[in-house]
Design a protein around this motif. Structure first.
Motif, PDB file in Angstrom:
ATOM      1  N   PHE A  57     -22.377 -18.870  46.640  1.00 31.54           N
ATOM      2  CA  PHE A  57     -21.981 -19.706  45.511  1.00 31.54           C
ATOM      3  C   PHE A  57     -22.840 -19.308  44.314  1.00 31.54           C
ATOM      4  CE2 PHE A  57     -23.582 -23.292  42.998  1.00 31.54           C
ATOM      5  CZ  PHE A  57     -22.420 -23.691  42.364  1.00 31.54           C
ATOM      6  N   GLN A  58     -22.178 -18.989  43.207  1.00 30.68           N
ATOM      7  CA  GLN A  58     -22.889 -18.625  41.984  1.00 30.68           C
ATOM      8  C   GLN A  58     -22.248 -19.335  40.804  1.00 30.68           C
ATOM      9  OE1 GLN A  58     -25.690 -16.977  42.031  1.00 30.68           O
ATOM     10  NE2 GLN A  58     -25.554 -16.466  44.215  1.00 30.68           N
ATOM     11  N   GLU A  59     -23.066 -19.670  39.820  1.00 28.28           N
ATOM     12  CA  GLU A  59     -22.581 -20.353  38.627  1.00 28.28           C
ATOM     13  C   GLU A  59     -23.373 -19.869  37.420  1.00 28.28           C
ATOM     14  OE1 GLU A  59     -23.358 -24.543  39.045  1.00 28.28           O
ATOM     15  OE2 GLU A  59     -25.408 -24.214  39.715  1.00 28.28           O
ATOM     16  N   ARG A  60     -22.710 -19.830  36.283  1.00 28.01           N
ATOM     17  CA  ARG A  60     -23.389 -19.443  35.047  1.00 28.01           C
ATOM     18  C   ARG A  60     -22.658 -20.081  33.873  1.00 28.01           C
ATOM     19  NH1 ARG A  60     -20.765 -15.200  32.283  1.00 28.01           N
ATOM     20  NH2 ARG A  60     -22.689 -14.671  31.187  1.00 28.01           N
ATOM     21  N   TYR A  61     -23.420 -20.252  32.789  1.00 24.46           N
ATOM     22  CA  TYR A  61     -22.841 -20.763  31.545  1.00 24.46           C
ATOM     23  C   TYR A  61     -23.160 -19.790  30.426  1.00 24.46           C
ATOM     24  CZ  TYR A  61     -22.198 -23.342  27.247  1.00 24.46           C
ATOM     25  OH  TYR A  61     -21.796 -23.705  25.986  1.00 24.46           O
ATOM     26  N   SER A  62     -22.185 -19.535  29.565  1.00 21.05           N
ATOM     27  CA  SER A  62     -22.407 -18.761  28.362  1.00 21.05           C
ATOM     28  C   SER A  62     -21.574 -19.366  27.246  1.00 21.05           C
ATOM     29  CB  SER A  62     -22.041 -17.287  28.570  1.00 21.05           C
ATOM     30  OG  SER A  62     -20.642 -17.131  28.746  1.00 21.05           O
ATOM     31  N   TRP A  63     -22.001 -19.122  26.020  1.00 21.01           N
ATOM     32  CA  TRP A  63     -21.299 -19.658  24.853  1.00 21.01           C
ATOM     33  C   TRP A  63     -19.874 -19.127  24.766  1.00 21.01           C
ATOM     34  CZ3 TRP A  63     -22.149 -23.344  21.306  1.00 21.01           C
ATOM     35  CH2 TRP A  63     -21.382 -23.330  20.132  1.00 21.01           C
ATOM     36  N   THR A  64     -19.694 -17.874  25.162  1.00 22.83           N
ATOM     37  CA  THR A  64     -18.375 -17.254  25.047  1.00 22.83           C
ATOM     38  C   THR A  64     -17.449 -17.607  26.200  1.00 22.83           C
ATOM     39  OG1 THR A  64     -19.277 -15.271  26.087  1.00 22.83           O
ATOM     40  CG2 THR A  64     -19.204 -15.316  23.675  1.00 22.83           C
ATOM     41  N   ASP A  65     -17.985 -17.741  27.408  1.00 18.05           N
ATOM     42  CA  ASP A  65     -17.133 -17.917  28.586  1.00 18.05           C
ATOM     43  C   ASP A  65     -17.158 -19.324  29.165  1.00 18.05           C
ATOM     44  OD1 ASP A  65     -16.373 -15.214  28.518  1.00 18.05           O
ATOM     45  OD2 ASP A  65     -18.190 -14.627  29.596  1.00 18.05           O
ATOM     46  N   GLY A  66     -18.065 -20.185  28.716  1.00 19.91           N
ATOM     47  CA  GLY A  66     -18.146 -21.518  29.273  1.00 19.91           C
ATOM     48  C   GLY A  66     -18.779 -21.503  30.659  1.00 19.91           C
ATOM     49  N   ILE A  67     -18.290 -22.376  31.539  1.00 17.32           N
ATOM     50  CA  ILE A  67     -18.810 -22.460  32.913  1.00 17.32           C
ATOM     51  C   ILE A  67     -17.991 -21.543  33.811  1.00 17.32           C
ATOM     52  CG2 ILE A  67     -19.136 -23.953  34.914  1.00 17.32           C
ATOM     53  CD1 ILE A  67     -19.619 -26.272  33.044  1.00 17.32           C
ATOM     54  N   GLU A  68     -18.681 -20.637  34.490  1.00 12.81           N
ATOM     55  CA  GLU A  68     -18.042 -19.729  35.445  1.00 12.81           C
ATOM     56  C   GLU A  68     -18.621 -20.000  36.830  1.00 12.81           C
ATOM     57  OE1 GLU A  68     -17.028 -15.612  33.387  1.00 12.81           O
ATOM     58  OE2 GLU A  68     -19.144 -16.115  33.170  1.00 12.81           O
ATOM     59  N   ILE A  69     -17.745 -20.164  37.819  1.00 14.51           N
ATOM     60  CA  ILE A  69     -18.177 -20.459  39.182  1.00 14.51           C
ATOM     61  C   ILE A  69     -17.475 -19.512  40.141  1.00 14.51           C
ATOM     62  CG2 ILE A  69     -18.077 -22.155  41.057  1.00 14.51           C
ATOM     63  CD1 ILE A  69     -18.603 -24.322  39.025  1.00 14.51           C
TER      64      ILE A  69
END
Length: 257
Positions: free
Chosen positions: A160-172
């Motif tokens: 399980f991985q998650e990240r946030y960026s200004w361009t892509d929002g929340i990615e899971i």
């Protein structure tokens, strides 16, 4: 080794007295429209509580993790768990699992009065078993148990991985032996509490990926040394930062020439 509790063979009937074949109800024409907002026998999912308990007990025996049990909503429950309370549905009990290594994603496994199981993963991940529960989705008890197990072990095994960026929002990303699923929630529609929690988590982890949970140690003085992090593709932000750093080095050299 984890073993799923034996699931009861529950039989529910329609108004004509025929057994309902959950998981195989609808043909090529799909479900009737009225079934999308209907759940005639939610009690068929009640045995999921036994599956959840077996998973929690297995994790507590096997991994280096602290487990806290609460009746009702935990005081520090993440927003992903609080959002499960809607209408008459409430959190009945919950287990909060905190690995003793900061690089590992925490878990909250909560039972609702629907009945269903809510799984909060990491800082912003959330899923439920059954995923919906309405008659149109036609989820069976066994399918929901398999979903619950996949969710839990994807976190425990570092898939399980998650990240946030200004361009892509929340990615899971959720991975298992059968492959991986990916979801993206744009920044402008993402829940602010989830965004803030994920941004804070990324700062604390310095952008590193979630790691597999370490196994339980019998010696209290032992220090767990994680395996080297596997190679991975850089994110867009990491690539841009590396390019900018390289250009800055070139500019400094040109100024000093």
């Amino acid at each position: 080794m984890y073993e799923r509790p034996e699931l009861p063979e529950l039989v529910f009937t329609d108004p004509d007295g025929n057994a309902i074949p959950y998981g195989h109800r609808w043909g090529a024409d799909g479900p009737p429209k009225r079934t999308y907002s209907l759940t005639r026998h939610p009690e068929r999912f009640a045995p999921l509580a036994d599956v959840a308990n077996a998973l929690i007990e297995h994790l507590e025996r096997t991994y280096d993790v602290d487990v806290r049990y609460t009746d009702g909503m935990p005081e520090d429950a993440p927003d992903t768990v609080r959002s499960a309370e809607q209408g008459q549905v409430r959190i009945a009990r919950a287990a909060t699992l905190l690995p003793r290594h900061d690089g590992c994603a925490p878990l909250v496994i909560a039972e609702t009065t629907f009945p269903s199981i809510v799984v909060a993963m990491g800082a912003a991940g959330e899923a439920r078993a059954p995923a919906c529960g309405c008659d149109a989705c036609d989820e069976s008890l066994e399918e929901s148990a398999e979903l619950l197990e996949r969710l839990v072990f994807s976190v425990v095994e570092g898939r399980f991985q998650e990240r946030y960026s200004w361009t892509d929002g929340i990615e899971i990303t959720l991975g298992d032996l059968g492959g991986a699923s990916y979801s993206r929630e744009p920044r402008h529609v993402a829940d602010k509490e989830r965004v803030d929690a994920l941004k804070q988590s990324q700062r604390e982890r310095h952008g590193r990926r979630w790691m597999p949970w370490p196994p339980r140690r019998d010696d209290e003085d032992g220090t767990w040394v994680p395996d080297p992090e596997p190679l991975r593709l850089w994110t867009r932000e990491e690539r841009e930062a590396a390019i900018e750093a390289a250009l800055d080095r070139i500019r400094r050299r040109l100024r000093s020439a």
